[in-house]
Enzyme design. Structure first.
Site, mmCIF file in Angstrom:
data_model
loop_
_atom_site.group_PDB
_atom_site.id
_atom_site.type_symbol
_atom_site.label_atom_id
_atom_site.label_comp_id
_atom_site.label_asym_id
_atom_site.label_seq_id
_atom_site.Cartn_x
_atom_site.Cartn_y
_atom_site.Cartn_z
ATOM 1 N N LEU A 92 0.833 -1.202 0.000
ATOM 2 C CA LEU A 92 0.000 0.000 0.000
ATOM 3 C C LEU A 92 0.872 1.258 0.000
ATOM 4 O O LEU A 92 1.901 1.328 0.679
ATOM 5 C CB LEU A 92 -0.905 0.016 1.227
ATOM 6 C CG LEU A 92 -2.043 -1.019 1.209
ATOM 7 C CD1 LEU A 92 -2.620 -1.184 2.613
ATOM 8 C CD2 LEU A 92 -3.133 -0.618 0.223
ATOM 9 N N HIS A 108 -0.747 -11.429 8.827
ATOM 10 C CA HIS A 108 0.482 -11.871 8.181
ATOM 11 C C HIS A 108 0.811 -13.293 8.619
ATOM 12 O O HIS A 108 0.744 -13.599 9.810
ATOM 13 C CB HIS A 108 1.639 -10.936 8.534
ATOM 14 C CG HIS A 108 2.931 -11.309 7.887
ATOM 15 N ND1 HIS A 108 3.192 -11.060 6.556
ATOM 16 C CD2 HIS A 108 4.014 -11.953 8.382
ATOM 17 C CE1 HIS A 108 4.397 -11.528 6.268
ATOM 18 N NE2 HIS A 108 4.921 -12.074 7.349
HETATM 19 N N1 LIG Z 1 2.774 -0.407 2.978
HETATM 20 C C1 LIG Z 1 2.340 -1.615 3.384
HETATM 21 N N2 LIG Z 1 1.563 -2.325 2.543
HETATM 22 C C2 LIG Z 1 1.125 -3.556 2.928
HETATM 23 C C3 LIG Z 1 1.516 -4.106 4.173
HETATM 24 C C4 LIG Z 1 2.331 -3.324 5.041
HETATM 25 O O1 LIG Z 1 2.667 -3.746 6.166
HETATM 26 N N3 LIG Z 1 2.710 -2.084 4.605
HETATM 27 N N4 LIG Z 1 1.131 -5.440 4.494
HETATM 28 C C5 LIG Z 1 0.797 -6.172 3.287
HETATM 29 C C6 LIG Z 1 0.490 -7.606 3.255
HETATM 30 N N5 LIG Z 1 1.703 -8.349 2.891
HETATM 31 C C7 LIG Z 1 2.105 -9.253 3.842
HETATM 32 O O2 LIG Z 1 1.403 -9.464 4.867
HETATM 33 C C8 LIG Z 1 2.412 -8.212 1.657
HETATM 34 C C9 LIG Z 1 1.738 -7.885 0.487
HETATM 35 C C10 LIG Z 1 2.443 -7.752 -0.706
HETATM 36 C C11 LIG Z 1 3.811 -7.960 -0.769
HETATM 37 C C12 LIG Z 1 4.536 -7.800 -2.067
HETATM 38 O O3 LIG Z 1 5.762 -7.935 -2.139
HETATM 39 N N6 LIG Z 1 3.766 -7.496 -3.127
HETATM 40 C C13 LIG Z 1 4.365 -7.173 -4.474
HETATM 41 C C14 LIG Z 1 3.565 -7.684 -5.649
HETATM 42 C C15 LIG Z 1 2.928 -9.005 -5.379
HETATM 43 C C16 LIG Z 1 2.201 -9.389 -6.673
HETATM 44 O O4 LIG Z 1 2.886 -9.887 -7.574
HETATM 45 O O5 LIG Z 1 1.005 -9.095 -6.794
HETATM 46 C C17 LIG Z 1 4.334 -5.667 -4.674
HETATM 47 O O6 LIG Z 1 3.382 -5.033 -4.150
HETATM 48 O O7 LIG Z 1 5.208 -5.216 -5.424
HETATM 49 C C18 LIG Z 1 4.489 -8.296 0.389
HETATM 50 C C19 LIG Z 1 3.806 -8.430 1.597
HETATM 51 C C20 LIG Z 1 -0.311 -5.441 2.554
HETATM 52 N N7 LIG Z 1 0.303 -4.270 2.080
HETATM 53 N N1 LIG Z 2 1.694 -10.919 2.984
HETATM 54 C C1 LIG Z 2 0.281 -11.087 2.823
HETATM 55 C C2 LIG Z 2 -0.038 -12.546 2.925
HETATM 56 O O1 LIG Z 2 0.768 -13.412 2.607
HETATM 57 N N2 LIG Z 2 -1.258 -12.838 3.387
HETATM 58 C C3 LIG Z 2 -1.676 -14.205 3.482
HETATM 59 O O2 LIG Z 2 -2.457 -14.567 2.359
HETATM 60 C C4 LIG Z 2 -3.380 -15.554 2.782
HETATM 61 C C5 LIG Z 2 -4.751 -15.083 2.400
HETATM 62 O O3 LIG Z 2 -5.638 -16.113 2.631
HETATM 63 P P1 LIG Z 2 -7.205 -15.828 2.426
HETATM 64 O O4 LIG Z 2 -7.331 -15.077 1.113
HETATM 65 O O5 LIG Z 2 -7.793 -17.218 2.377
HETATM 66 O O6 LIG Z 2 -7.685 -15.006 3.583
HETATM 67 C C6 LIG Z 2 -3.270 -15.672 4.292
HETATM 68 O O7 LIG Z 2 -2.435 -16.757 4.628
HETATM 69 C C7 LIG Z 2 -2.588 -14.390 4.653
HETATM 70 O O8 LIG Z 2 -1.787 -14.488 5.827
#
Ligand SMILES: Nc1nc2c(c(=O)[nH]1)N[C@@H](CN(C=O)c1ccc(C(=O)N[C@@H](CCC(=O)O)C(=O)O)cc1)CN2
Ligand SMILES: NCC(=O)N[C@@H]1O[C@H](COP(=O)([O-])[O-])[C@@H](O)[C@H]1O
Length: 213
Positions: A92, A108
């Site tokens: 985000l 997470h």
């Molecule tokens: N600014 C933040 N954004 C998000 C957070 C956060 O803590 N700060 N939590 C995430 C959820 N997340 C792990 O829990 C997570 C989501 C996405 C990625 C990531 O590397 N995404 C890539 C693209 C992935 C894709 O191919 O679609 C990216 O955005 O470039 C890592 C961790 C929610 N967002």
């Molecule tokens: N970093 C973000 C991430 O890995 N999130 C993970 O994606 C899955 C979503 O499951 P769901 O769509 O069945 O809720 C869950 O395991 C959640 O922890």
């Protein structure tokens, strides 16, 4: 009608379903006011009526910034009390986080601060961890680095692979998420715009749950 929850998803939506079920069972005094996804085909969207769905692929926008601004406007329009990232696989922008400052939480699949980012289960196995689990935390611009609201822990079983571990951690996520949402709905846990969090005690203590051997 209780806590207004906007949910951001990218996939199956089992965490969303856990929240829907808890609301239906009146465990949570809350309502889902919108489900937002970067993947129009996300199964999560099908778990709510069309009137609650918003989904635009990032590629539909000239820039990722344009997507983030559209998402920010769409979420603001439903006036959420809480924004839940439940399998939302996009980082985000600060623009979005500022607009919903202090109201965003994420589920997470690891015991943060261990293993932020992706592929957490294989990384835990490769690291020889004996314990693993899930975290609910506040979202700040730095990835998976916001204040922890709760942990749910399990023991890694001998010869368990990442797929088997992920399935057990997913169950832990559901339990932890509902427990944290219960605290937020009841007011025993309050989120603060400054990232500070209180649960009525002098010093906030994140929820700790044991969720399986
Ligand atoms: N600014 C933040 N954004 C998000 C957070 C956060 O803590 N700060 N939590 C995430 C959820 N997340 C792990 O829990 C997570 C989501 C996405 C990625 C990531 O590397 N995404 C890539 C693209 C992935 C894709 O191919 O679609 C990216 O955005 O470039 C890592 C961790 C929610 N967002
Ligand atoms: N970093 C973000 C991430 O890995 N999130 C993970 O994606 C899955 C979503 O499951 P769901 O769509 O069945 O809720 C869950 O395991 C959640 O922890």
């Amino acid at each position: 009608m209780g806590l207004r929850i906007a949910v951001l998803c990218s996939g199956r939506g089992t965490n969303l379903q856990a929240v829907l079920d808890a609301i239906a069972q009146k465990t949570l005094n809350a309502e889902i006011v919108g489900v937002f996804s970067d993947k129009p085909a996300a199964q999560a969207l099908k778990r709510v009526p069309e009137t609650l769905r918003w989904s635009q692929p990032v590629r539909a926008f000239e820039t990722r910034e344009a997507y983030e601004h559209a998402l920010t406007e769409a979420v603001a329009a439903v006036r959420p009390d809480l924004v839940l990232c439940a399998g939302y696989m996009r980082i985000l922008s600060s623009h979005f986080i500022t607009a919903q400052r202090g109201r965003i939480i994420n589920v997470h699949p690891s015991l943060l601060p261990k293993f932020p980012g992706l592929d957490t289960h294989q990384r835990a196995l490769d690291a020889g961890e004996t314990e693993h689990g899930a975290t609910v935390h506040q979202v700040i611009p730095e990835l998976d680095a916001g204040p922890v609201l709760g942990h749910s822990r399990l023991k890694i079983r001998p010869n368990e692979n990442a797929t088997e571990l992920a399935a057990r951690v997913l169950d832990c996520e559901h339990v932890l998420l509902i427990r944290v949402l219960e605290q937020l709905c009841s007011g025993t846990l309050k989120l603060n715009e400054n990232g500070a969090i209180s649960d009525g005690h002098q010093e906030f203590r994140p929820l700790q749950i044991e969720c399986g051997g």
